[in-house]
Design a protein around this motif. Structure first.
Motif, short mmCIF file in Angstrom:
data_model
loop_
_atom_site.label_atom_id
_atom_site.label_comp_id
_atom_site.label_asym_id
_atom_site.label_seq_id
_atom_site.Cartn_x
_atom_site.Cartn_y
_atom_site.Cartn_z
N GLN A 69 4.50 -4.14 2.49
CA GLN A 69 4.99 -2.80 2.80
C GLN A 69 3.85 -1.80 2.85
O GLN A 69 2.87 -1.90 2.10
N LEU A 70 3.99 -0.84 3.79
CA LEU A 70 3.15 0.34 3.83
C LEU A 70 4.07 1.53 3.60
O LEU A 70 5.00 1.75 4.38
N LEU A 71 3.81 2.30 2.56
CA LEU A 71 4.67 3.42 2.21
C LEU A 71 3.87 4.70 2.13
O LEU A 71 2.65 4.68 1.90
N ARG A 72 4.57 5.82 2.36
CA ARG A 72 3.96 7.13 2.13
C ARG A 72 4.89 7.96 1.26
O ARG A 72 6.11 7.94 1.43
N VAL A 73 4.30 8.68 0.32
CA VAL A 73 5.06 9.60 -0.53
C VAL A 73 4.62 11.01 -0.18
O VAL A 73 3.44 11.36 -0.28
N THR A 74 5.58 11.81 0.27
CA THR A 74 5.33 13.22 0.56
C THR A 74 6.34 14.03 -0.23
O THR A 74 7.54 13.91 -0.01
N LEU A 132 0.84 -1.19 0.00
CA LEU A 132 0.00 0.00 0.00
C LEU A 132 0.87 1.24 0.00
O LEU A 132 1.85 1.32 0.75
N ILE A 133 0.51 2.21 -0.82
CA ILE A 133 1.26 3.47 -0.91
C ILE A 133 0.28 4.62 -0.79
O ILE A 133 -0.66 4.73 -1.58
N GLY A 134 0.49 5.48 0.21
CA GLY A 134 -0.33 6.66 0.37
C GLY A 134 0.44 7.90 -0.06
O GLY A 134 1.66 7.95 0.08
N TYR A 135 -0.27 8.89 -0.52
CA TYR A 135 0.35 10.12 -1.04
C TYR A 135 -0.20 11.33 -0.29
O TYR A 135 -1.41 11.52 -0.23
N GLY A 136 0.73 12.11 0.30
CA GLY A 136 0.31 13.34 0.95
C GLY A 136 0.89 13.54 2.33
O GLY A 136 1.93 12.95 2.69
N ASP A 137 0.23 14.36 3.12
CA ASP A 137 0.69 14.74 4.45
C ASP A 137 0.64 13.56 5.41
O ASP A 137 -0.33 12.81 5.42
N PRO A 138 1.66 13.40 6.27
CA PRO A 138 1.69 12.23 7.16
C PRO A 138 0.50 12.17 8.12
O PRO A 138 -0.01 11.08 8.41
N ASP A 139 0.04 13.32 8.63
CA ASP A 139 -1.08 13.31 9.56
C ASP A 139 -2.35 12.75 8.92
O ASP A 139 -3.19 12.16 9.60
#
Length: 335
Positions: free
Chosen positions: A112-117, A83-90
């Motif tokens: 994996q859990l990922l975030r793209v900021t 899973l990949i999320g996009y944006g602000d961590p909060d």
């Protein structure tokens, strides 16, 4: 979205994030979540959805997960999910975590859990600063993955708006010209119709074959040719033949995108549905869904576009729509 077996070498979370726009066909914007399903070491399914807005009721996130989980489960056998999320961590971190929990509860393994900021990727499942620094890892737009994707003929448009622009309707003088050409094509069709349905089918078959052959030869259709083709495509038998003759490659995606954008508005549903089907066969689920929406925008009762869209949302393969076309040929009421 299912897609062809293009070989991309992914060695890190940053590589994975770099590959996503090429798999989807466009770059996800902030507020997006991307689900990748893998079978062994091969990505077999990718989907993008909008996260609920910050402050939205928790039920909205539960609804999102409830829609995504069964779609991904239909891709079995799969070995793990990313899973990949996009944006602000909060906003992104708790949302991605909740969706991940839903997949885990359904018996699927989260790799994996990922975030793209911005231009950095953060690994939400790793707290080892040696490989997953808290400040994130920079994305490299010129990485090996990007080079491989480009060499494989994959395209990553800037956003969904750029995808929609591929078949946006013409305006101004071009719109006036196609209206004039369509009036003449309708008069021509009336004359042909006096000889019966067989004559119309024959004219339609000739028009479809000529149009595809001319496009494959590098010549763009004239307004008169587009108008004649789209008037004939309104007949289901002609549209179905066009679906049979259209090949799953980008040249024919480009062809139907051009015909869709130039078609007189009431005649858009058939070429837009053919664009959707061709894009879907090529693995471009985003373009397929947008084209199907375009067909239904003009004619909400256009059943093949509706079936295609339902199949896309359900995570089903293009073969389901092929079966729908076959059924339409035996059911004159199916449009």
């Amino acid at each position: 979205m299912s897609f062809p077996d293009n070989k991309l070498t992914v060695r890190s979370p940053a590589d994975l994030v770099t590959a996503v726009p090429y798999l989807l066909g466009f770059r996800p914007g902030d507020g997006s979540i991307v689900v990748l399903a893998s079978r062994d070491r091969h990505v077999v399914f990718a989907a993008r959805a909008d996260l609920p807005a910050p402050g939205a009721p928790a039920s909205h996130l539960f609804d999102l997960a409830a829609n995504l989980v069964p779609v991904v489960r239909r891709q079995q056998p799969i070995t793990h999910i990313m899973l990949i999320g996009y944006g602000d961590p909060d906003h992104v971190d708790p949302a991605v975590g909740s969706v991940g929990d839903a997949f885990t509860a359904s018996g699927m393994t989260i790799r994996q859990l990922l975030r793209v900021t911005g231009t950095r990727v953060y690994n939400l499942t790793c707290d080892n600063p040696a490989c997953c620094p808290p400040q994130g890892t920079p994305l490299d737009p010129a990485s090996l993955v990007a080079v491989q994707a480009t060499a494989a003929g994959l395209v990553a448009l800037p956003d969904r708006a750029a995808v929609a622009a591929r078949f946006a309707p013409v305006d101004g003088a071009a719109r006036d010209d196609i209206r004039r050409a369509t009036r003449e094509a309708i008069a021509r069709l009336k004359a042909v119709s006096t000889a019966g349905n067989a004559a119309v089918d024959e004219a339609g078959a000739q028009a479809v074959r000529d149009a595809l052959r001319q496009h494959d030869g590098g010549r763009r259709l004239t307004d008169d040719e587009v108008a004649w083709l789209t008037v004939l495509l309104k007949r289901p038998s002609v549209r179905d033949l066009a679906a049979d003759l259209t090949q799953p490659h980008d040249r024919h995606v480009t062809f139907w995108a051009d015909v869709t954008r130039r078609a007189h508005e009431p005649l858009v549903p058939a070429p837009a549905t053919l664009l959707a089907l061709t894009a879907w066969r090529c693995g471009d689920g985003a373009l397929a869904a947008m084209a199907a929406h375009r067909a239904l925008q003009v004619d909400p009762a256009y059943q093949l576009a509706d079936l295609l869209l339902q199949s896309l949302h359900g995570g089903l393969p293009p073969s389901v729509f092929e079966q729908a076309i076959a059924a339409a040929r035996t059911n004159p009421s199916t449009r």
